[in-house]
Design a protein around this motif. Structure first.
Motif, PDB file in Angstrom:
ATOM      1  N   ASN A 146     -48.997  40.051  57.702  1.00  0.00           N
ATOM      2  CA  ASN A 146     -50.015  39.342  56.926  1.00  0.00           C
ATOM      3  C   ASN A 146     -50.851  40.271  56.052  1.00  0.00           C
ATOM      4  O   ASN A 146     -51.817  39.841  55.424  1.00  0.00           O
ATOM      5  CB  ASN A 146     -50.937  38.573  57.862  1.00  0.00           C
ATOM      6  N   ALA A 147     -50.486  41.579  55.997  1.00  0.00           N
ATOM      7  CA  ALA A 147     -51.310  42.542  55.275  1.00  0.00           C
ATOM      8  C   ALA A 147     -50.464  43.681  54.718  1.00  0.00           C
ATOM      9  O   ALA A 147     -49.308  43.861  55.095  1.00  0.00           O
ATOM     10  CB  ALA A 147     -52.383  43.104  56.204  1.00  0.00           C
ATOM     11  N   GLY A 148     -51.096  44.444  53.846  1.00  0.00           N
ATOM     12  CA  GLY A 148     -50.473  45.632  53.295  1.00  0.00           C
ATOM     13  C   GLY A 148     -51.476  46.768  53.264  1.00  0.00           C
ATOM     14  O   GLY A 148     -52.677  46.563  53.479  1.00  0.00           O
ATOM     15  N   ILE A 149     -50.986  47.960  52.990  1.00  0.00           N
ATOM     16  CA  ILE A 149     -51.831  49.152  52.966  1.00  0.00           C
ATOM     17  C   ILE A 149     -51.955  49.633  51.530  1.00  0.00           C
ATOM     18  O   ILE A 149     -50.953  49.812  50.831  1.00  0.00           O
ATOM     19  CB  ILE A 149     -51.248  50.238  53.888  1.00  0.00           C
ATOM     20  N   VAL A 150     -53.191  49.816  51.103  1.00  0.00           N
ATOM     21  CA  VAL A 150     -53.487  50.239  49.743  1.00  0.00           C
ATOM     22  C   VAL A 150     -54.331  51.511  49.804  1.00  0.00           C
ATOM     23  O   VAL A 150     -55.282  51.589  50.586  1.00  0.00           O
ATOM     24  CB  VAL A 150     -54.252  49.144  48.962  1.00  0.00           C
ATOM     25  N   THR A 151     -53.983  52.490  48.975  1.00  0.00           N
ATOM     26  CA  THR A 151     -54.773  53.722  48.860  1.00  0.00           C
ATOM     27  C   THR A 151     -55.286  53.830  47.438  1.00  0.00           C
ATOM     28  O   THR A 151     -54.522  53.659  46.483  1.00  0.00           O
ATOM     29  CB  THR A 151     -53.930  54.958  49.211  1.00  0.00           C
ATOM     30  N   VAL A 152     -56.582  54.099  47.315  1.00  0.00           N
ATOM     31  CA  VAL A 152     -57.207  54.277  46.010  1.00  0.00           C
ATOM     32  C   VAL A 152     -57.932  55.616  45.965  1.00  0.00           C
ATOM     33  O   VAL A 152     -58.315  56.160  47.006  1.00  0.00           O
ATOM     34  CB  VAL A 152     -58.211  53.150  45.674  1.00  0.00           C
ATOM     35  N   ARG A 153     -58.095  56.144  44.770  1.00  0.00           N
ATOM     36  CA  ARG A 153     -58.959  57.311  44.553  1.00  0.00           C
ATOM     37  C   ARG A 153     -60.171  56.797  43.784  1.00  0.00           C
ATOM     38  O   ARG A 153     -60.035  56.254  42.687  1.00  0.00           O
ATOM     39  CB  ARG A 153     -58.261  58.403  43.756  1.00  0.00           C
ATOM     40  N   THR A 154     -61.334  56.976  44.384  1.00  0.00           N
ATOM     41  CA  THR A 154     -62.576  56.550  43.746  1.00  0.00           C
ATOM     42  C   THR A 154     -63.292  57.769  43.192  1.00  0.00           C
ATOM     43  O   THR A 154     -63.398  58.792  43.873  1.00  0.00           O
ATOM     44  CB  THR A 154     -63.472  55.796  44.750  1.00  0.00           C
ATOM     45  N   ARG A 155     -63.742  57.645  41.956  1.00  0.00           N
ATOM     46  CA  ARG A 155     -64.499  58.706  41.290  1.00  0.00           C
ATOM     47  C   ARG A 155     -65.868  58.170  40.913  1.00  0.00           C
ATOM     48  O   ARG A 155     -65.982  57.036  40.433  1.00  0.00           O
ATOM     49  CB  ARG A 155     -63.806  59.131  39.981  1.00  0.00           C
ATOM     50  N   GLY A 156     -66.883  59.020  41.094  1.00  0.00           N
ATOM     51  CA  GLY A 156     -68.233  58.682  40.651  1.00  0.00           C
ATOM     52  C   GLY A 156     -68.658  59.647  39.568  1.00  0.00           C
ATOM     53  O   GLY A 156     -68.453  60.852  39.697  1.00  0.00           O
ATOM     54  N   MET A 157     -69.233  59.114  38.511  1.00  0.00           N
ATOM     55  CA  MET A 157     -69.700  59.925  37.393  1.00  0.00           C
ATOM     56  C   MET A 157     -71.180  59.652  37.165  1.00  0.00           C
ATOM     57  O   MET A 157     -71.649  58.532  37.363  1.00  0.00           O
ATOM     58  CB  MET A 157     -68.935  59.574  36.109  1.00  0.00           C
ATOM     59  N   ASN A 158     -71.904  60.691  36.706  1.00  0.00           N
ATOM     60  CA  ASN A 158     -73.309  60.487  36.372  1.00  0.00           C
ATOM     61  C   ASN A 158     -73.433  59.985  34.929  1.00  0.00           C
ATOM     62  O   ASN A 158     -72.423  59.746  34.252  1.00  0.00           O
ATOM     63  CB  ASN A 158     -74.133  61.759  36.621  1.00  0.00           C
ATOM     64  N   GLN A 159     -74.662  59.830  34.493  1.00  0.00           N
ATOM     65  CA  GLN A 159     -74.921  59.266  33.160  1.00  0.00           C
ATOM     66  C   GLN A 159     -74.409  60.147  32.027  1.00  0.00           C
ATOM     67  O   GLN A 159     -74.308  59.695  30.884  1.00  0.00           O
ATOM     68  CB  GLN A 159     -76.426  58.986  32.986  1.00  0.00           C
ATOM     69  N   HIS A 160     -74.045  61.393  32.325  1.00  0.00           N
ATOM     70  CA  HIS A 160     -73.501  62.299  31.322  1.00  0.00           C
ATOM     71  C   HIS A 160     -71.970  62.346  31.364  1.00  0.00           C
ATOM     72  O   HIS A 160     -71.353  63.150  30.659  1.00  0.00           O
ATOM     73  CB  HIS A 160     -74.056  63.709  31.529  1.00  0.00           C
ATOM     74  N   GLY A 161     -71.350  61.501  32.215  1.00  0.00           N
ATOM     75  CA  GLY A 161     -69.900  61.476  32.338  1.00  0.00           C
ATOM     76  C   GLY A 161     -69.339  62.556  33.242  1.00  0.00           C
ATOM     77  O   GLY A 161     -68.125  62.706  33.355  1.00  0.00           O
ATOM     78  N   LYS A 162     -70.202  63.315  33.906  1.00  0.00           N
ATOM     79  CA  LYS A 162     -69.780  64.397  34.794  1.00  0.00           C
ATOM     80  C   LYS A 162     -69.361  63.797  36.144  1.00  0.00           C
ATOM     81  O   LYS A 162     -70.108  63.041  36.756  1.00  0.00           O
ATOM     82  CB  LYS A 162     -70.950  65.372  34.994  1.00  0.00           C
ATOM     83  N   VAL A 163     -68.146  64.133  36.593  1.00  0.00           N
ATOM     84  CA  VAL A 163     -67.689  63.661  37.907  1.00  0.00           C
ATOM     85  C   VAL A 163     -68.530  64.352  38.974  1.00  0.00           C
ATOM     86  O   VAL A 163     -68.638  65.578  39.000  1.00  0.00           O
ATOM     87  CB  VAL A 163     -66.188  63.956  38.131  1.00  0.00           C
ATOM     88  N   VAL A 164     -69.164  63.552  39.835  1.00  0.00           N
ATOM     89  CA  VAL A 164     -70.027  64.097  40.887  1.00  0.00           C
ATOM     90  C   VAL A 164     -69.372  64.022  42.262  1.00  0.00           C
ATOM     91  O   VAL A 164     -69.744  64.752  43.171  1.00  0.00           O
ATOM     92  CB  VAL A 164     -71.408  63.406  40.917  1.00  0.00           C
ATOM     93  N   CYS A 165     -68.388  63.133  42.398  1.00  0.00           N
ATOM     94  CA  CYS A 165     -67.748  62.934  43.701  1.00  0.00           C
ATOM     95  C   CYS A 165     -66.440  62.193  43.496  1.00  0.00           C
ATOM     96  O   CYS A 165     -66.333  61.332  42.614  1.00  0.00           O
ATOM     97  CB  CYS A 165     -68.676  62.119  44.607  1.00  0.00           C
ATOM     98  N   GLU A 166     -65.444  62.517  44.314  1.00  0.00           N
ATOM     99  CA  GLU A 166     -64.220  61.717  44.340  1.00  0.00           C
ATOM    100  C   GLU A 166     -63.615  61.798  45.735  1.00  0.00           C
ATOM    101  O   GLU A 166     -63.822  62.770  46.463  1.00  0.00           O
ATOM    102  CB  GLU A 166     -63.232  62.122  43.255  1.00  0.00           C
ATOM    103  N   PHE A 167     -62.906  60.751  46.098  1.00  0.00           N
ATOM    104  CA  PHE A 167     -62.274  60.690  47.416  1.00  0.00           C
ATOM    105  C   PHE A 167     -61.153  59.668  47.386  1.00  0.00           C
ATOM    106  O   PHE A 167     -61.113  58.785  46.531  1.00  0.00           O
ATOM    107  CB  PHE A 167     -63.283  60.322  48.510  1.00  0.00           C
ATOM    108  N   ASP A 168     -60.230  59.819  48.328  1.00  0.00           N
ATOM    109  CA  ASP A 168     -59.154  58.849  48.531  1.00  0.00           C
ATOM    110  C   ASP A 168     -59.518  57.989  49.728  1.00  0.00           C
ATOM    111  O   ASP A 168     -60.012  58.506  50.739  1.00  0.00           O
ATOM    112  CB  ASP A 168     -57.822  59.553  48.785  1.00  0.00           C
ATOM    113  N   ARG A 169     -59.286  56.708  49.610  1.00  0.00           N
ATOM    114  CA  ARG A 169     -59.579  55.768  50.699  1.00  0.00           C
ATOM    115  C   ARG A 169     -58.372  54.877  50.905  1.00  0.00           C
ATOM    116  O   ARG A 169     -57.791  54.358  49.951  1.00  0.00           O
ATOM    117  CB  ARG A 169     -60.808  54.930  50.349  1.00  0.00           C
ATOM    118  N   THR A 170     -57.991  54.691  52.172  1.00  0.00           N
ATOM    119  CA  THR A 170     -56.865  53.836  52.527  1.00  0.00           C
ATOM    120  C   THR A 170     -57.389  52.638  53.304  1.00  0.00           C
ATOM    121  O   THR A 170     -58.205  52.793  54.221  1.00  0.00           O
ATOM    122  CB  THR A 170     -55.822  54.619  53.349  1.00  0.00           C
ATOM    123  N   MET A 171     -56.900  51.435  52.927  1.00  0.00           N
ATOM    124  CA  MET A 171     -57.387  50.188  53.516  1.00  0.00           C
ATOM    125  C   MET A 171     -56.222  49.272  53.886  1.00  0.00           C
ATOM    126  O   MET A 171     -55.187  49.298  53.231  1.00  0.00           O
ATOM    127  CB  MET A 171     -58.274  49.447  52.508  1.00  0.00           C
TER     128      MET A 171
END
Length: 172
Positions: free
Chosen positions: A132-157
Motif C-alpha cells: 500500500n506504499a512506496g519509498i521516496v527519497t528527496v534532497r531538500t535545500r534551503g537558501m537565504n534571501q541572497h540565494g546562498k544555500v544554507v543547508c541541504e539534506f536527503d530524507r527518505t519517507m
C-alpha cells in the motif's frame, strides 16, 4: 505546495495537501512556499525548548566576540524549519519518515534571514513489505534571501499509495 480538494457533499469541499507515491517522479523539483523569516525569538525559543546551552544562540554579548559578531541560528532549528516547509509538498501523505542523511550546514543563518526551500526527488521505489506504499527519497535545500544555500539534506519517507492514506480513513 500541493493543494487539492475533495468533494464531501453537495456544494461542499475539503482542502487536501500532499502527494501520493504515484505522484512523485525522479528528477522533479518542488519549490516550497511560503518562505519564512527567522526572528531571534524563534531562535531563542527553539534553543531553550531543546536545552541547547551554547551561548552563540542566545547571548548577544558573547556572540559579539565570535567570528560572526552576532548570534547564529541554532542549526537543528534550520533543519526542522526546512523539513516543515516541505511537508505540504513531499510528506503530507507519508506513513513515516525513514531517515535523514547527508545533512550539510553550508552557511550560517542569522535572525532576520528569510529562508526558502526546494526538494528534488532522487529516488522512488515500491515498498517490498507494504504493497500500500512506496519509498521516496528527496534532497531538500534551503537558501537565504541572497540565494546562498544554507543547508541541504536527503530524507527518505514511506509514502501512501492512492486509496491507502489515513486522511480518507479518518474523514480528514
Amino acid at each position: 505546495m500541493v493543494q487539492t480538494h475533495v468533494t464531501v457533499g453537495e456544494n461542499r469541499y475539503r482542502e487536501s495537501f500532499g502527494r501520493y507515491f504515484e505522484d512523485f517522479s525522479v528528477g522533479d523539483i518542488y519549490e516550497h512556499r511560503p518562505k519564512r523569516t527567522i526572528t531571534q525569538n524563534d531562535n531563542i525559543w527553539f534553543t531553550l525548548l531543546t536545552m541547547n546551552t551554547h551561548p552563540m544562540h542566545f547571548d548577544e554579548e558573547f556572540a559579539k566576540h565570535s567570528e560572526f559578531g552576532q548570534c547564529i541560528v541554532c542549526s537543528p532549528f534550520t533543519v526542522a524549519l526546512l523539513v516543515g516547509m516541505s511537508v505540504t509538498d513531499v510528506s503530507q501523505k507519508a506513513i513515516a519518515n525513514l531517515g535523514w542523511k547527508e545533512i550539510k550546514l553550508t552557511h550560517p543563518v542569522f535572525a532576520g534571514d528569510t529562508l526558502e526551500a526546494e526538494s528534488e526527488v532522487l529516488d522512488k521505489r515500491e515498498s517490498k513489505s507494504r504493497p500500500n506504499a512506496g519509498i521516496v527519497t528527496v534532497r531538500t535545500r534551503g537558501m537565504n534571501q541572497h540565494g546562498k544555500v544554507v543547508c541541504e539534506f536527503d530524507r527518505t519517507m514511506l509514502i501512501a499509495k492512492k486509496g491507502y492514506d489515513v486522511e480518507e480513513k479518518a474523514g480528514y
